[in-house]
Design an enzyme around this catalytic site. Structure first.
Site, short mmCIF file in Angstrom:
data_model
loop_
_atom_site.label_atom_id
_atom_site.label_comp_id
_atom_site.label_asym_id
_atom_site.label_seq_id
_atom_site.Cartn_x
_atom_site.Cartn_y
_atom_site.Cartn_z
N ARG A 36 40.27 165.17 94.13
CA ARG A 36 40.51 166.55 93.72
C ARG A 36 40.77 167.46 94.93
O ARG A 36 41.50 168.45 94.81
CB ARG A 36 39.33 167.07 92.90
CG ARG A 36 39.31 166.51 91.49
CD ARG A 36 38.12 166.97 90.71
NE ARG A 36 38.21 166.54 89.31
CZ ARG A 36 37.20 166.58 88.45
NH1 ARG A 36 36.02 167.04 88.85
NH2 ARG A 36 37.37 166.17 87.21
N GLY A 376 39.34 167.63 80.11
CA GLY A 376 39.27 168.50 78.94
C GLY A 376 40.43 169.45 78.84
O GLY A 376 40.95 169.72 77.75
#
Length: 415
Positions: A36, A376
């Site tokens: 990330r 999500g």
């Protein structure tokens, strides 16, 4: 309409606040996966090259510290890793607002500062207006590069955006919106979606939307067993959501009405224990000899069918593993799907932590067109939901209008 990006802004001499997603795994103070961090390097280095004597201000959350400081969720190790990746020091602020943050920003002129965990302040997740204003007052430019948190209306992803003179998407955010948007709005066909994971309930909205978009829908993972039970097939001890049996039947009926290719596994690997070394067997789906065992992977016949569907696709979206791929004996189906995507000549998009881990495990991550950093968020995007962090950013067509508003704001300040 695409979103305004950091490339559309004048960053010279500005304090550029970039909301990044540095929610990385840390064990005993050591980062175990910096994916990330690396994902936002392009945006950070672009900003650094343009700010001159301005400052690049990075802000992120890490874990769930419940609104108060917690040393195990400090971003200090991230600052150190980022400095190594950038090849230059990163100033670390021990708070995300207040005098400590302002002082660190001043010390970082011409460079980078990383603020402490936003979620050390309970006001962040509450999208508190006063806290959003405190964040905004430190910036001249706002950039959101954290697609993974774009489905949350927090102070740093939504509340502060309108309070900063200029706002835009980072390069990672823009890439996410572009690839996922094209897949859902104007995909090259055939368009194939592969969905896996544990529960139908977690992907209902995505399935509902995909039914009207795709040419083929391939289902795997534990979520397939709700469909099997709805058909009256033996499922043993496999996970089933009994309250969704009627929903599963309706999904299949609608797929048939649309004449799309709706695939469920035809064979599966079953075991009595989800652990390494457990005895397992491959059976045809519906074979009553499953007894009290549970399904943990798709079988070779299913792999062949799914590989065939993917091979002929021009666009493929994959979210969710085909089984318990963390255990090598039950990983064959998931790894096979990963490799099928890598061999596909069309556009391939992978989303969700488990699917990303699968393409990495299969050694084919570099052969995927786009790997989405948002689990999500990507699911909600594919499900057609509005993501607050994306919606808050201006469209490209509003650049001129925003400039006019900024001029008006300046006139009011002069008055």
């Amino acid at each position: 309409m695409g979103k305004q990006t950091i490339r559309d802004l004048d960053l010279a001499g500005k304090r550029v606040f970039i909301r990044v997603d540095f929610n990385v795994p840390i064990k005993n103070g050591t980062i175990t996966d910096d994916t990330r961090i690396r994902a936002s390097l392009a945006t950070i280095t672009y900003a650094l090259a343009k700010v001159g004597q301005g400052t690049v201000i990075l802000a992120s959350h890490l874990g769930r510290p419940k609104g108060k400081p917690d040393p195990q969720y400090s971003l200090k190790p991230v600052a150190d890793r980022l400095g190594h990746l950038l090849g230059k020091p990163v100033v670390f602020a021990t708070d995300c607002v207040g005098e400590e943050a302002r002082s660190a920003i001043a010390r970082a002129a011409g460079g980078v500062v990383l603020l402490e965990n936003l979620r050390f302040r309970g006001e962040e997740e509450k999208n508190d207006p006063a806290f959003a204003a405190r964040l905004a007052e430190m910036a001249d430019v706002y950039v959101n590069d954290a697609f993974g948190t774009a489905h949350r209306a927090h102070a740093s992803t939504a509340g502060m955006v309108r309070l900063v003179p200029q706002a835009a998407a980072g390069l990672l955010m823009a890439s996410e919106v572009e690839h996922l948007g094209l897949a859902m709005e104007s995909p090259a066909r055939p368009f194939v979606a592969v969905l896996g994971g544990a529960k139908v309930s977690g992907k209902l909205e995505v399935i509902e939307r995909l039914l009207g978009k795709v040419d083929a829908l391939l289902i795997g993972g534990a979520m397939a067993y709700t469909f099997f039970k709805a058909r009256g097939l033996a499922v043993g001890a496999s996970l089933v959501e009994d309250e969704l049996l009627d929903t599963a039947r309706d999904i299949e009926r609608r797929a048939q009405d649309r004449h799309l290719r709706f695939e469920l596994p035809v064979d599966h690997v079953v075991t009595d224990r989800m652990e390494a070394g457990a005895a397992h067997q491959t059976l045809d789906v519906g074979d009553a000899s499953i007894g009290g065992r549970l399904g943990v992977d798709i079988g070779p016949k299913t792999i062949a069918r799914y590989r065939d569907a993917i091979a002929g696709a021009r666009t493929v979206v994959w979210n969710g593993p085909m089984g318990v791929f963390e255990i090598d004996a039950f990983a064959a189906g998931t790894v096979a799907v990963a490799r099928a995507l890598a061999e596909c000549n069309g556009t391939t998009i992978v989303g969700g932590g488990d699917s990303i881990a699968a393409v990495t495990k299969a050694g084919v991550a570099d052969k995927i067109t786009h790997i989405s950093t948002g689990g999500g968020a990507s699911l909600e995007f594919l499900g057609g939901l509005t993501l607050p962090g994306v919606a808050a950013l201006p469209d490209k067509k509003t650049v001129k209008e925003r400039g006019t508003r900024n001029e008006e704001r300046g006139m009011r300040n002069e008055e």
